[in-house]
Design an enzyme around this catalytic site. Sequence first.
Site, mmCIF file in Angstrom:
data_model
loop_
_atom_site.group_PDB
_atom_site.id
_atom_site.type_symbol
_atom_site.label_atom_id
_atom_site.label_comp_id
_atom_site.label_asym_id
_atom_site.label_seq_id
_atom_site.Cartn_x
_atom_site.Cartn_y
_atom_site.Cartn_z
ATOM 1 N N LYS A 10 -20.226 97.814 19.014
ATOM 2 C CA LYS A 10 -21.683 97.922 19.095
ATOM 3 C C LYS A 10 -22.069 98.151 20.544
ATOM 4 O O LYS A 10 -21.330 97.843 21.489
ATOM 5 C CB LYS A 10 -22.376 96.681 18.543
ATOM 6 C CG LYS A 10 -22.015 95.360 19.260
ATOM 7 C CD LYS A 10 -22.777 95.077 20.534
ATOM 8 C CE LYS A 10 -22.418 93.721 21.147
ATOM 9 N NZ LYS A 10 -22.937 93.536 22.518
ATOM 10 N N PRO A 99 -11.773 96.255 24.151
ATOM 11 C CA PRO A 99 -11.370 95.284 25.169
ATOM 12 C C PRO A 99 -12.071 93.946 24.992
ATOM 13 O O PRO A 99 -13.229 93.886 24.566
ATOM 14 C CB PRO A 99 -11.818 95.960 26.475
ATOM 15 C CG PRO A 99 -12.967 96.832 26.067
ATOM 16 C CD PRO A 99 -12.618 97.326 24.700
ATOM 17 N N GLY A 103 -18.261 93.437 26.130
ATOM 18 C CA GLY A 103 -19.635 93.615 25.696
ATOM 19 C C GLY A 103 -19.792 94.540 24.513
ATOM 20 O O GLY A 103 -20.906 94.929 24.173
ATOM 21 N N GLY A 105 -18.594 93.710 21.427
ATOM 22 C CA GLY A 105 -18.643 92.905 20.216
ATOM 23 C C GLY A 105 -17.356 92.860 19.427
ATOM 24 O O GLY A 105 -17.371 92.562 18.227
ATOM 25 N N GLY A 107 -14.614 90.850 19.097
ATOM 26 C CA GLY A 107 -14.259 89.639 18.358
ATOM 27 C C GLY A 107 -15.246 89.335 17.249
ATOM 28 O O GLY A 107 -14.857 88.959 16.133
ATOM 29 N N ASP A 141 -23.437 87.404 17.630
ATOM 30 C CA ASP A 141 -23.489 88.807 17.221
ATOM 31 C C ASP A 141 -22.922 89.060 15.831
ATOM 32 O O ASP A 141 -23.060 90.173 15.306
ATOM 33 C CB ASP A 141 -22.711 89.680 18.225
ATOM 34 C CG ASP A 141 -23.382 89.775 19.575
ATOM 35 O OD1 ASP A 141 -24.566 89.392 19.685
ATOM 36 O OD2 ASP A 141 -22.725 90.228 20.533
#
Length: 289
Positions: A10, A99, A103, A105, A107, A141
């Site tokens: 995202k 990665p 930032g 999302g 995980g 998230d």
Amino acid sequence: MITTWPAPAKLNLFLYITGRRPDGYHNLQTLFQFLDYGDTLEITPDSSGKITLLTPLDGVPDEENLIVRAAQALKTFAAARGTLPTQAGATIALEKVLPMGGGLGGGSSDAATVLVALNHLWQTGLSVAELAAIGIKLGADVPVFIGGHAAFAEGVGELLQPAEPAEKWYLVAHPGVSIATPDLFRDPDLTRDSPIRTLDELLQRPFHNDCEAVARKRFRKVDELLSWLLEYAPSRLTGTGACVFAEFDTESDARQVLELAPKWICGFVARGLNLSPLQRTLSGLKAST
């Protein structure tokens, strides 16, 4: 039966911090959009009663891995509801391309995909709202990935309103550093008083990320990467970073800039999507059964 499920990235097309809550978390306003790029999960349901992760993360015990935690949380919730099949289990393998600390999302998306996939494969019958209630306990998230549609988010990210931002092409680049979200939110220089606005108002303004100034201050590579990208296109930090993105009207324009990138920049080009690839996969499986 092995099934393959996407866990898309995202972007936060904008991110404003509107205040600090009594519990230490921050209220925000942000616009989520998915990318046609991300991790992939292979999930095989079985009757072992166990969750087996074939691709553990170095240094992360399985019981702390979001993938395993999501599966176990679904088992607990569905068992309490009386809709969990006897000895429900699964074997899960993750192909990781997003990665950590980027930032994007990754995980949270992995956890959401496990919840959506196992809810379908185990036929536990939970609603999107019930899955989101499980997901919010795993990460702020996770609900937007479960909902599967681009969304304007408020609160800590759990209050979602469907949105239809333009589906542009993006060059997403990683500066080679990992940013821990709590570190940014503890920084005294973080903007915490952005005015609360409606989505319509925010869509009429140039998009901005309140975390960007702090990320650029604390991480020289983030500052260098944004400075380079801004020479070619509107560019911003996504989430709390470390990834940044530049927006383009065409794929070819984005790829031309990526080809000019210095060797220390790791990046990819992807299309922004308002309907998540996860939802497309789920709809296709439902249609075939």
